[in-house]
Design an enzyme around this catalytic site. Structure first.
Site, short mmCIF file in Angstrom:
data_model
loop_
_atom_site.label_atom_id
_atom_site.label_comp_id
_atom_site.label_asym_id
_atom_site.label_seq_id
_atom_site.Cartn_x
_atom_site.Cartn_y
_atom_site.Cartn_z
N LYS A 189 69.77 125.09 -72.09
CA LYS A 189 69.87 126.07 -73.20
C LYS A 189 71.34 126.32 -73.46
O LYS A 189 72.12 126.45 -72.52
CB LYS A 189 69.27 127.41 -72.78
CG LYS A 189 67.80 127.59 -73.08
CD LYS A 189 67.46 129.06 -72.81
CE LYS A 189 65.99 129.36 -72.88
NZ LYS A 189 65.70 130.75 -72.50
N GLU A 191 60.74 126.19 -73.70
CA GLU A 191 60.20 127.55 -73.63
C GLU A 191 58.99 127.78 -74.53
O GLU A 191 58.94 128.72 -75.31
CB GLU A 191 61.32 128.56 -73.95
CG GLU A 191 61.02 129.92 -73.34
CD GLU A 191 62.19 130.88 -73.42
OE1 GLU A 191 63.28 130.54 -72.93
OE2 GLU A 191 62.00 131.99 -73.93
N LYS A 238 64.49 127.21 -61.05
CA LYS A 238 64.73 126.97 -62.48
C LYS A 238 64.42 125.52 -62.86
O LYS A 238 63.76 125.27 -63.87
CB LYS A 238 66.18 127.32 -62.82
CG LYS A 238 66.46 127.12 -64.28
CD LYS A 238 67.61 127.93 -64.79
CE LYS A 238 67.62 127.85 -66.32
NZ LYS A 238 68.67 128.65 -66.90
N GLU A 290 70.62 137.17 -60.81
CA GLU A 290 69.81 136.03 -61.27
C GLU A 290 69.17 135.30 -60.08
O GLU A 290 68.11 134.70 -60.20
CB GLU A 290 70.65 135.06 -62.11
CG GLU A 290 71.18 135.65 -63.41
CD GLU A 290 70.14 135.76 -64.54
OE1 GLU A 290 68.95 135.45 -64.32
OE2 GLU A 290 70.53 136.16 -65.65
N HIS A 350 76.05 141.01 -67.85
CA HIS A 350 74.69 140.49 -67.96
C HIS A 350 73.89 140.64 -66.64
O HIS A 350 72.77 141.15 -66.65
CB HIS A 350 74.73 139.02 -68.41
CG HIS A 350 73.38 138.40 -68.54
ND1 HIS A 350 72.45 138.82 -69.47
CD2 HIS A 350 72.76 137.41 -67.84
CE1 HIS A 350 71.34 138.12 -69.34
NE2 HIS A 350 71.50 137.25 -68.35
N ASN A 399 62.86 134.75 -68.05
CA ASN A 399 63.40 135.92 -68.74
C ASN A 399 62.99 137.22 -68.05
O ASN A 399 63.09 138.30 -68.65
CB ASN A 399 62.95 135.95 -70.20
CG ASN A 399 63.48 134.74 -70.97
OD1 ASN A 399 64.54 134.22 -70.63
ND2 ASN A 399 62.74 134.29 -71.95
N HIS A 402 68.78 142.70 -72.24
CA HIS A 402 69.45 142.42 -73.51
C HIS A 402 69.64 143.70 -74.31
O HIS A 402 70.68 143.90 -74.96
CB HIS A 402 68.67 141.38 -74.32
CG HIS A 402 68.79 139.99 -73.73
ND1 HIS A 402 67.99 138.94 -74.12
CD2 HIS A 402 69.63 139.49 -72.78
CE1 HIS A 402 68.33 137.85 -73.44
NE2 HIS A 402 69.31 138.17 -72.61
N HIS A 413 64.80 140.48 -68.62
CA HIS A 413 65.80 140.22 -69.67
C HIS A 413 65.55 141.00 -70.97
O HIS A 413 66.49 141.20 -71.73
CB HIS A 413 65.90 138.72 -69.95
CG HIS A 413 66.75 138.00 -68.95
ND1 HIS A 413 66.48 138.02 -67.59
CD2 HIS A 413 67.88 137.25 -69.09
CE1 HIS A 413 67.39 137.30 -66.96
NE2 HIS A 413 68.25 136.83 -67.84
N ARG A 426 58.54 128.62 -69.20
CA ARG A 426 59.98 128.92 -69.10
C ARG A 426 60.27 130.40 -69.42
O ARG A 426 61.30 130.92 -69.01
CB ARG A 426 60.80 128.00 -70.01
CG ARG A 426 62.29 128.18 -69.81
CD ARG A 426 63.13 127.07 -70.38
NE ARG A 426 64.52 127.32 -70.09
CZ ARG A 426 65.49 126.44 -70.23
NH1 ARG A 426 65.22 125.22 -70.64
NH2 ARG A 426 66.74 126.75 -69.95
N ARG A 480 76.93 115.84 -84.94
CA ARG A 480 75.50 115.75 -84.57
C ARG A 480 75.26 115.45 -83.09
O ARG A 480 74.21 114.97 -82.70
CB ARG A 480 74.77 114.71 -85.43
CG ARG A 480 74.80 115.07 -86.89
CD ARG A 480 73.72 114.36 -87.66
NE ARG A 480 73.68 114.85 -89.02
CZ ARG A 480 74.48 114.42 -89.99
NH1 ARG A 480 75.34 113.45 -89.76
NH2 ARG A 480 74.38 114.95 -91.18
N1 GLY Z 1 68.17 131.85 -68.63
C1 GLY Z 1 66.83 131.59 -68.94
C2 GLY Z 1 66.54 130.16 -69.28
O1 GLY Z 1 67.42 129.31 -69.15
O2 GLY Z 1 65.46 129.84 -69.68
#
Ligand code: GLY
Length: 338
Positions: free
Chosen positions: A128, A222, A212, A170, A248, A230, A237, A233, A226, A106
């Site tokens: 993330k 998000e 960021k 990025e 990527h 993307n 993707h 993206h 946030r 956990r």
């Molecule tokens: N890579 C996008 C984010 O971390 O929100």
């Protein structure tokens, strides 16, 4: 050394020598290191003292199976709630390890040494983590902040050129989202200068992380802003799912150029700004034609498993340094490329 950023008041991001920082940052107690082998690049006697878990390389290992392998190894090693987990590697290692550490028993405390440019400016920062399921990107994961992220620009000197370039995509993305000065600095420099000038690179990494960190500060999970991170993206993707020709970052460059074109057609972005975006990405060496037919990409996006009740959140650049998020159906999105 003081952290460059303290994200959500819980995750310290450092830009500097990993070898020096780790002596201060690693806790006294038990530490287990998870890496893909890039650890050699950062060889430090400190790390040799710890048990380690080695995972493979590449997007194909970003799976629940790898997470299970890590769990089993943790059990073998007698890892318990007091063990600190250190991931050393690029975005794939930090994503998978962050997920394994935040769910094993956990949740264990963990930190990252980010060894790729893409990891330093994006993947390792912001909390993330996760894995892909059947090729669908990041379908399972958590938002859990690492205790620390160490970004050591000197580790990037030996990074293969293609991986270095992937990180620049990025960085350009961050500039388009919120930092016109960073965009201009990138326009004024060259791929070769960025490769060679570690001080310049460190400054630009700092600027990209700032974009960021500021956004994550306001919207960690998000729920809104946030989503801007993307940019490019949705298409990227789909490119990664349909073809294994691009990594990527390369796919993000294509996705960013394509969405800039759509933003011009929608009347939200000036053509001259689209041209600047395309010129910068081309100059940094990106191929901007999608590796598979647009029709196939749009079909893939129609099947997007992460769409919210049938809607996509599409990030549109509206200027260099500003963008907006629009909710669209996959059909509306496809119509932008008709
Ligand atoms: N890579 C996008 C984010 O971390 O929100």
């Amino acid at each position: 050394m003081k952290p460059a950023f303290n994200v959500r008041n819980s995750s310290k991001v450092y830009i500097g020598s990993a070898a020096e920082l780790l002596s201060d940052l690693l806790p006294e107690g038990r530490v287990v290191v998870v890496s893909d082998g890039t650890i050699d690049r950062l060889y430090h006697p400190l790390l040799a003292r710890y048990d380690s878990v080695l995972i493979g390389l590449g997007e194909s290992i970003k799976t629940l199976q790898t997470v299970e392998t890590i769990y089993r190894r943790f059990i073998e090693l007698g890892v318990d709630r007091s063990t600190f987990v250190l991931a050393v590697g690029g975005g794939i290692v930090t994503d998978v390890t962050g997920f394994a550490a935040s769910t094993f028993m956990r949740g264990l405390k963990f930190g990252f040494v980010s060894t790729t440019l893409l990891g330093q400016v994006d993947a390792s920062v912001g909390g993330k983590n996760g894995v892909n399921i059947d090729g669908y990107k990041n379908m399972a994961g958590t938002f859990t902040q690492p205790q620390f992220v160490v970004c050591d620009p000197s580790l990037l000197r030996t990074l293969p050129e293609r991986e270095f370039r992937a990180g620049l995509a990025e960085m350009v993305k961050a500039a388009i989202i919120a930092d016109p000065a960073l965009f201009e600095r990138l326009e004024q420099t060259s791929f070769e200068a960025l490769r060679q000038d570690t001080e310049l690179l460190a400054e630009l990494i700092r600027a990209a992380i700032r974009v960021k960190a500021d956004i994550v500060e306001r919207d960690e999970c998000e729920a809104g802003e946030r989503r801007k991170l993307n940019l490019g993206h949705t298409l990227a993707h789909a490119i990664e799912k349909s073809s294994n020709r691009m990594n990527h970052g390369e796919a993000v460059a294509v996705g960013t150029a394509l969405i800039a074109g759509a933003a011009v057609r929608l009347g939200v972005l000036k053509e001259e700004d689209r041209q600047r975006i395309v010129a910068l990405l081309s100059r940094l060496g990106f191929e901007l034609n999608p590796p598979v037919e647009m029709k196939r990409l749009l079909k893939e996006i129609g099947k997007d498993k992460k769409s919210e009740r049938g809607f996509l959140h599409i990030v549109l650049p509206v200027a260099i340094g500003d963008c907006e998020v629009r909710k669209m159906s996959p059909e509306e999105f496809a119509a932008l490329f008709a």
